[in-house]
Design an enzyme around this catalytic site. Structure first.
Site, PDB file in Angstrom:
ATOM      1  N   SER A   1      46.822  38.445  50.991  1.00 33.78           N
ATOM      2  CA  SER A   1      47.014  38.633  49.556  1.00 33.78           C
ATOM      3  C   SER A   1      47.900  39.825  49.243  1.00 33.78           C
ATOM      4  O   SER A   1      48.417  39.933  48.132  1.00 33.78           O
ATOM      5  CB  SER A   1      45.665  38.827  48.856  1.00 33.78           C
ATOM      6  OG  SER A   1      45.005  39.981  49.360  1.00 33.78           O
TER       7      SER A   1
ATOM      8  N   HIS B   1      48.759  31.671  50.054  1.00 33.48           N
ATOM      9  CA  HIS B   1      47.777  32.574  49.456  1.00 33.48           C
ATOM     10  C   HIS B   1      46.878  31.804  48.505  1.00 33.48           C
ATOM     11  O   HIS B   1      47.253  31.510  47.369  1.00 33.48           O
ATOM     12  CB  HIS B   1      48.479  33.724  48.725  1.00 33.48           C
ATOM     13  CG  HIS B   1      47.524  34.667  48.079  1.00 33.48           C
ATOM     14  ND1 HIS B   1      47.804  35.340  46.904  1.00 33.48           N
ATOM     15  CD2 HIS B   1      46.264  35.050  48.434  1.00 33.48           C
ATOM     16  CE1 HIS B   1      46.768  36.081  46.574  1.00 33.48           C
ATOM     17  NE2 HIS B   1      45.828  35.919  47.486  1.00 33.48           N
TER      18      HIS B   1
ATOM     19  N   GLU C   1      49.777  30.225  46.268  1.00 33.21           N
ATOM     20  CA  GLU C   1      51.134  30.764  46.325  1.00 33.21           C
ATOM     21  C   GLU C   1      51.730  30.445  47.693  1.00 33.21           C
ATOM     22  O   GLU C   1      51.162  30.816  48.720  1.00 33.21           O
ATOM     23  CB  GLU C   1      51.125  32.281  46.103  1.00 33.21           C
ATOM     24  CG  GLU C   1      50.703  32.689  44.700  1.00 33.21           C
ATOM     25  CD  GLU C   1      50.582  34.198  44.541  1.00 33.21           C
ATOM     26  OE1 GLU C   1      50.864  34.691  43.437  1.00 33.21           O
ATOM     27  OE2 GLU C   1      50.187  34.873  45.513  1.00 33.21           O
TER      28      GLU C   1
ATOM     29  N   ASN D   1      49.122  38.935  42.164  1.00 36.61           N
ATOM     30  CA  ASN D   1      48.618  40.289  42.395  1.00 36.61           C
ATOM     31  C   ASN D   1      49.589  41.362  41.917  1.00 36.61           C
ATOM     32  O   ASN D   1      49.154  42.451  41.527  1.00 36.61           O
ATOM     33  CB  ASN D   1      48.288  40.492  43.873  1.00 36.61           C
ATOM     34  CG  ASN D   1      46.935  39.913  44.236  1.00 36.61           C
ATOM     35  OD1 ASN D   1      46.159  39.537  43.364  1.00 36.61           O
ATOM     36  ND2 ASN D   1      46.636  39.835  45.517  1.00 36.61           N
TER      37      ASN D   1
END
Length: 277
Positions: A112, A133, A145, A183
């Site tokens: 991540s 991800h 992702e 993120n």
């Protein structure tokens, strides 16, 4: 098709569950038979509940084989790594995997916050390495992702995206930058929210109400960090701060102290809120 999942903790077991639901022959590897067996039991439990709730018609747990041997991943078409978020451990694993799997096997990391490009440097064929991800909990969150490292091939990226779609996810393709998409946006935003706890002297309940009732968030920031895991959030924040050196990326002292005290959120039974364990 055959998929390998290395690491059967919360994320890895969730990914393996998705593969079983999709009817894919799956090999899950963990370091001990006990950990693998417990993961298999959890997956069977969650899938049984889905059948009971009418969310799926049936499942075949026989599609899942658990093992402690990386050699059992030799014939996988895709191997997804979901081990601890530490670069040296991932580099060692990918180096070992390259010696075991077929030359056309796609190697994916569920990291991540770490660089997929740096992880790909562990192998002599970095074009086969991509990021996949998933988000926690993997069986419920619809996004994955698909991260293109500097040398990822189009074929590897599209193979990962196709697998994501087969697992019922909504894949987005992005390049390997710190934090990828979600993120990079969410970590500093959550850190800002958590700093407001002390700056505005509000309770976690009040802060969560402010964002759900005032900004339309489906879940408040304190509840979200508790769900993700305070230790996971702190680790991701530290990794992004190390790469970008943006003050907003650094984890607030309050949640670092909570992490150090073992207040990790839902997984430990207590974080910003108290949970039944």
């Amino acid at each position: 098709m055959k998929v390998g999942v290395v690491g059967l903790g919360t994320m890895g077991a969730g990914i393996a569950q998705l593969c079983v639901e999709a009817g894919i022959d799956t090999v899950g590897r963990d370091v001990t038979d006990d950990l693998g067996g417990r993961a298999r039991e959890r997956i069977g439990h969650f899938l049984t509940r889905k059948v009971e709730k009418g969310q799926t018609e049936s499942f075949d747990l026989a599609l899942l084989t658990t093992t402690t041997e990386l050699a059992d991943l030799a014939e996988c078409d895709v191997v997804i790594e979901a081990i601890v978020e530490e670069l040296p451990a991932k580099l060692e694993l990918f180096s070992e995997l390259e010696r075991i799997v077929r030359t056309d096997t796609v190697l994916a990391t569920n990291t991540s916050a770490l660089s997929v490009t740096e992880i790909a440097a562990a192998v002599s064929t970095p074009e086969r390495v991509v990021g996949m991800h998933f988000f926690n909990p993997a069986p419920l969150m619809p996004l994955v992702e698909i991260v293109r490292a500097h040398l990822s091939s189009d074929e590897a990226v599209e193979a990962a995206a196709a697998l994501g779609e087969r697992l019922g996810k909504r894949p987005i393709r992005c390049h390997d930058t710190p934090g990828f998409v979600v993120n990079r946006i969410l970590i500093p935003l959550l850190n800002d929210c958590l700093r407001v706890l002390d700056e505005a002297r509000v309770t976690p309940e009040a802060l969560d109400t402010a964002l759900t009732a005032g900004a339309g968030w489906p879940m408040g920031p304190c509840a979200l960090v508790d769900l993700v895991g305070i230790d996971v959030h702190v680790h991701a924040s530290e990794a992004l701060y190390e790469k970008l050196r943006e003050p907003r990326m650094a984890p607030p002292p309050r949640i670092v102290a909570m992490r150090n005290a073992g207040l990790l959120g839902r997984k430990s039974g207590r974080g910003f809120y108290v949970y039944d364990t």
